[in-house]
Design a protein around this motif. Structure first.
Motif, PDB file in Angstrom:
ATOM      1  N   ASN A 277      -3.237  -8.227 -31.009  1.00  0.00           N
ATOM      2  CA  ASN A 277      -1.995  -8.806 -30.481  1.00  0.00           C
ATOM      3  C   ASN A 277      -1.233  -7.790 -29.633  1.00  0.00           C
ATOM      4  O   ASN A 277      -0.020  -7.588 -29.794  1.00  0.00           O
ATOM      5  CB  ASN A 277      -1.095  -9.325 -31.616  1.00  0.00           C
ATOM      6  CG  ASN A 277      -0.103 -10.372 -31.117  1.00  0.00           C
ATOM      7  OD1 ASN A 277      -0.436 -11.224 -30.301  1.00  0.00           O
ATOM      8  ND2 ASN A 277       1.121 -10.318 -31.635  1.00  0.00           N
ATOM      9  N   THR A 278      -1.974  -7.158 -28.748  1.00  0.00           N
ATOM     10  CA  THR A 278      -1.429  -6.073 -27.925  1.00  0.00           C
ATOM     11  C   THR A 278      -1.876  -6.260 -26.480  1.00  0.00           C
ATOM     12  O   THR A 278      -3.002  -6.704 -26.223  1.00  0.00           O
ATOM     13  CB  THR A 278      -1.923  -4.711 -28.438  1.00  0.00           C
ATOM     14  OG1 THR A 278      -1.510  -4.545 -29.803  1.00  0.00           O
ATOM     15  CG2 THR A 278      -1.363  -3.563 -27.601  1.00  0.00           C
ATOM     16  N   VAL A 279      -0.994  -5.933 -25.567  1.00  0.00           N
ATOM     17  CA  VAL A 279      -1.332  -5.929 -24.146  1.00  0.00           C
ATOM     18  C   VAL A 279      -1.266  -4.493 -23.650  1.00  0.00           C
ATOM     19  O   VAL A 279      -0.362  -3.741 -24.026  1.00  0.00           O
ATOM     20  CB  VAL A 279      -0.372  -6.825 -23.348  1.00  0.00           C
ATOM     21  CG1 VAL A 279      -0.614  -6.681 -21.848  1.00  0.00           C
ATOM     22  CG2 VAL A 279      -0.562  -8.281 -23.762  1.00  0.00           C
TER      23      VAL A 279
ATOM     24  N   VAL B 257       4.367  -6.824 -29.974  1.00  0.00           N
ATOM     25  CA  VAL B 257       5.540  -7.558 -30.437  1.00  0.00           C
ATOM     26  C   VAL B 257       5.155  -8.367 -31.663  1.00  0.00           C
ATOM     27  O   VAL B 257       4.111  -9.022 -31.681  1.00  0.00           O
ATOM     28  CB  VAL B 257       6.100  -8.461 -29.316  1.00  0.00           C
ATOM     29  CG1 VAL B 257       5.060  -9.430 -28.802  1.00  0.00           C
ATOM     30  CG2 VAL B 257       7.343  -9.198 -29.770  1.00  0.00           C
ATOM     31  N   SER B 258       5.968  -8.277 -32.671  1.00  0.00           N
ATOM     32  CA  SER B 258       5.694  -9.010 -33.902  1.00  0.00           C
ATOM     33  C   SER B 258       6.193 -10.442 -33.772  1.00  0.00           C
ATOM     34  O   SER B 258       7.060 -10.743 -32.978  1.00  0.00           O
ATOM     35  CB  SER B 258       6.373  -8.322 -35.081  1.00  0.00           C
ATOM     36  OG  SER B 258       7.772  -8.289 -34.881  1.00  0.00           O
TER      37      SER B 258
ATOM     38  N   GLY C 158      12.073 -18.169 -22.184  1.00  0.00           N
ATOM     39  CA  GLY C 158      12.853 -16.948 -22.170  1.00  0.00           C
ATOM     40  C   GLY C 158      12.027 -15.714 -21.853  1.00  0.00           C
ATOM     41  O   GLY C 158      10.815 -15.793 -21.638  1.00  0.00           O
ATOM     42  N   ASP C 159      12.704 -14.593 -21.790  1.00  0.00           N
ATOM     43  CA  ASP C 159      12.083 -13.297 -21.513  1.00  0.00           C
ATOM     44  C   ASP C 159      12.471 -12.334 -22.623  1.00  0.00           C
ATOM     45  O   ASP C 159      13.645 -12.240 -22.985  1.00  0.00           O
ATOM     46  CB  ASP C 159      12.575 -12.719 -20.185  1.00  0.00           C
ATOM     47  CG  ASP C 159      11.971 -13.405 -18.990  1.00  0.00           C
ATOM     48  OD1 ASP C 159      12.630 -14.259 -18.400  1.00  0.00           O
ATOM     49  OD2 ASP C 159      10.821 -13.068 -18.671  1.00  0.00           O
ATOM     50  N   LEU C 160      11.501 -11.602 -23.116  1.00  0.00           N
ATOM     51  CA  LEU C 160      11.755 -10.580 -24.117  1.00  0.00           C
ATOM     52  C   LEU C 160      11.378  -9.237 -23.517  1.00  0.00           C
ATOM     53  O   LEU C 160      10.204  -9.009 -23.189  1.00  0.00           O
ATOM     54  CB  LEU C 160      10.949 -10.844 -25.383  1.00  0.00           C
ATOM     55  CG  LEU C 160      11.209 -12.200 -26.058  1.00  0.00           C
ATOM     56  CD1 LEU C 160      10.240 -12.383 -27.216  1.00  0.00           C
ATOM     57  CD2 LEU C 160      12.645 -12.286 -26.544  1.00  0.00           C
ATOM     58  N   TRP C 161      12.364  -8.364 -23.401  1.00  0.00           N
ATOM     59  CA  TRP C 161      12.129  -7.058 -22.787  1.00  0.00           C
ATOM     60  C   TRP C 161      12.127  -5.962 -23.839  1.00  0.00           C
ATOM     61  O   TRP C 161      12.934  -5.972 -24.776  1.00  0.00           O
ATOM     62  CB  TRP C 161      13.234  -6.755 -21.771  1.00  0.00           C
ATOM     63  CG  TRP C 161      13.165  -7.584 -20.548  1.00  0.00           C
ATOM     64  CD1 TRP C 161      13.778  -8.773 -20.328  1.00  0.00           C
ATOM     65  CD2 TRP C 161      12.428  -7.282 -19.353  1.00  0.00           C
ATOM     66  NE1 TRP C 161      13.483  -9.239 -19.055  1.00  0.00           N
ATOM     67  CE2 TRP C 161      12.656  -8.338 -18.444  1.00  0.00           C
ATOM     68  CE3 TRP C 161      11.611  -6.225 -18.953  1.00  0.00           C
ATOM     69  CZ2 TRP C 161      12.084  -8.365 -17.170  1.00  0.00           C
ATOM     70  CZ3 TRP C 161      11.041  -6.261 -17.688  1.00  0.00           C
ATOM     71  CH2 TRP C 161      11.281  -7.318 -16.814  1.00  0.00           C
ATOM     72  N   GLY C 162      11.229  -5.012 -23.634  1.00  0.00           N
ATOM     73  CA  GLY C 162      11.212  -3.850 -24.496  1.00  0.00           C
ATOM     74  C   GLY C 162      12.156  -2.783 -23.974  1.00  0.00           C
ATOM     75  O   GLY C 162      12.830  -2.954 -22.955  1.00  0.00           O
TER      76      GLY C 162
ATOM     77  N   ARG D 299      11.769  -7.943 -30.179  1.00  0.00           N
ATOM     78  CA  ARG D 299      11.595  -7.320 -28.876  1.00  0.00           C
ATOM     79  C   ARG D 299      10.239  -6.643 -28.822  1.00  0.00           C
ATOM     80  O   ARG D 299       9.767  -6.099 -29.828  1.00  0.00           O
ATOM     81  CB  ARG D 299      12.684  -6.282 -28.624  1.00  0.00           C
ATOM     82  CG  ARG D 299      14.080  -6.828 -28.628  1.00  0.00           C
ATOM     83  CD  ARG D 299      15.077  -5.771 -28.238  1.00  0.00           C
ATOM     84  NE  ARG D 299      14.939  -5.357 -26.843  1.00  0.00           N
ATOM     85  CZ  ARG D 299      15.815  -4.583 -26.221  1.00  0.00           C
ATOM     86  NH1 ARG D 299      16.867  -4.142 -26.866  1.00  0.00           N
ATOM     87  NH2 ARG D 299      15.635  -4.250 -24.958  1.00  0.00           N
ATOM     88  N   PRO D 300       9.622  -6.624 -27.647  1.00  0.00           N
ATOM     89  CA  PRO D 300       8.364  -5.892 -27.506  1.00  0.00           C
ATOM     90  C   PRO D 300       8.618  -4.397 -27.665  1.00  0.00           C
ATOM     91  O   PRO D 300       9.720  -3.904 -27.400  1.00  0.00           O
ATOM     92  CB  PRO D 300       7.914  -6.211 -26.069  1.00  0.00           C
ATOM     93  CG  PRO D 300       8.716  -7.395 -25.652  1.00  0.00           C
ATOM     94  CD  PRO D 300       9.991  -7.339 -26.419  1.00  0.00           C
TER      95      PRO D 300
END
Length: 116
Positions: free
Chosen positions: A76-78, A24-25, A103-107, A3-4
């Motif tokens: 690797n960051t937004v 996110v890793s 898919g979608d990954l939500w923090g 997850r982010p």
């Protein structure tokens, strides 16, 4: 599940600035679409900024000219840089990562409170 992780939220006065980060890793964000969403208290989540895997950027009208989304490939960051914050910007900010695999990954979100 990966997850982010959002960070950078906090309490700020009107007119102030904050920079949110989304990390996110195990996912290369260069090849992912990433959106920043805002959810004010008691209301639905809305997208405020998006950057595609090709670097195309879009903003909600409410934040144009005040918010800037950017991606640091080396880290690797937004980021979401938020300037000229208003009381109505208060809410939880979420990062949504759309990897090439789908898919979608939500923090979990980060709280931003704009208050005098």
């Amino acid at each position: 599940q990966v997850r982010p992780v959002e960070s950078g939220g906090g309490l700020v006065q009107p007119g102030g600035s904050l920079t949110l980060s989304c990390e996110v890793s195990s996912i290369d964000l260069r090849f992912s679409g990433i959106g920043w969403y805002w959810q004010p208290p008691g209301k639905q989540r809305e997208r405020v900024a998006f950057i595609s895997s090709l670097g195309t950027i879009s903003y909600a009208d409410s934040v144009k000219g005040r918010f800037t989304i950017s991606r640091d490939n080396a880290k690797n960051t937004v980021y979401l840089r938020m300037n000229s914050l208003k009381l109505e910007d208060t809410g939880v900010y979420y990062c949504d990562v759309r990897p090439p695999s789908g898919g979608d990954l939500w923090g979990q979100g980060t709280q931003v409170t704009v208050s005098s």
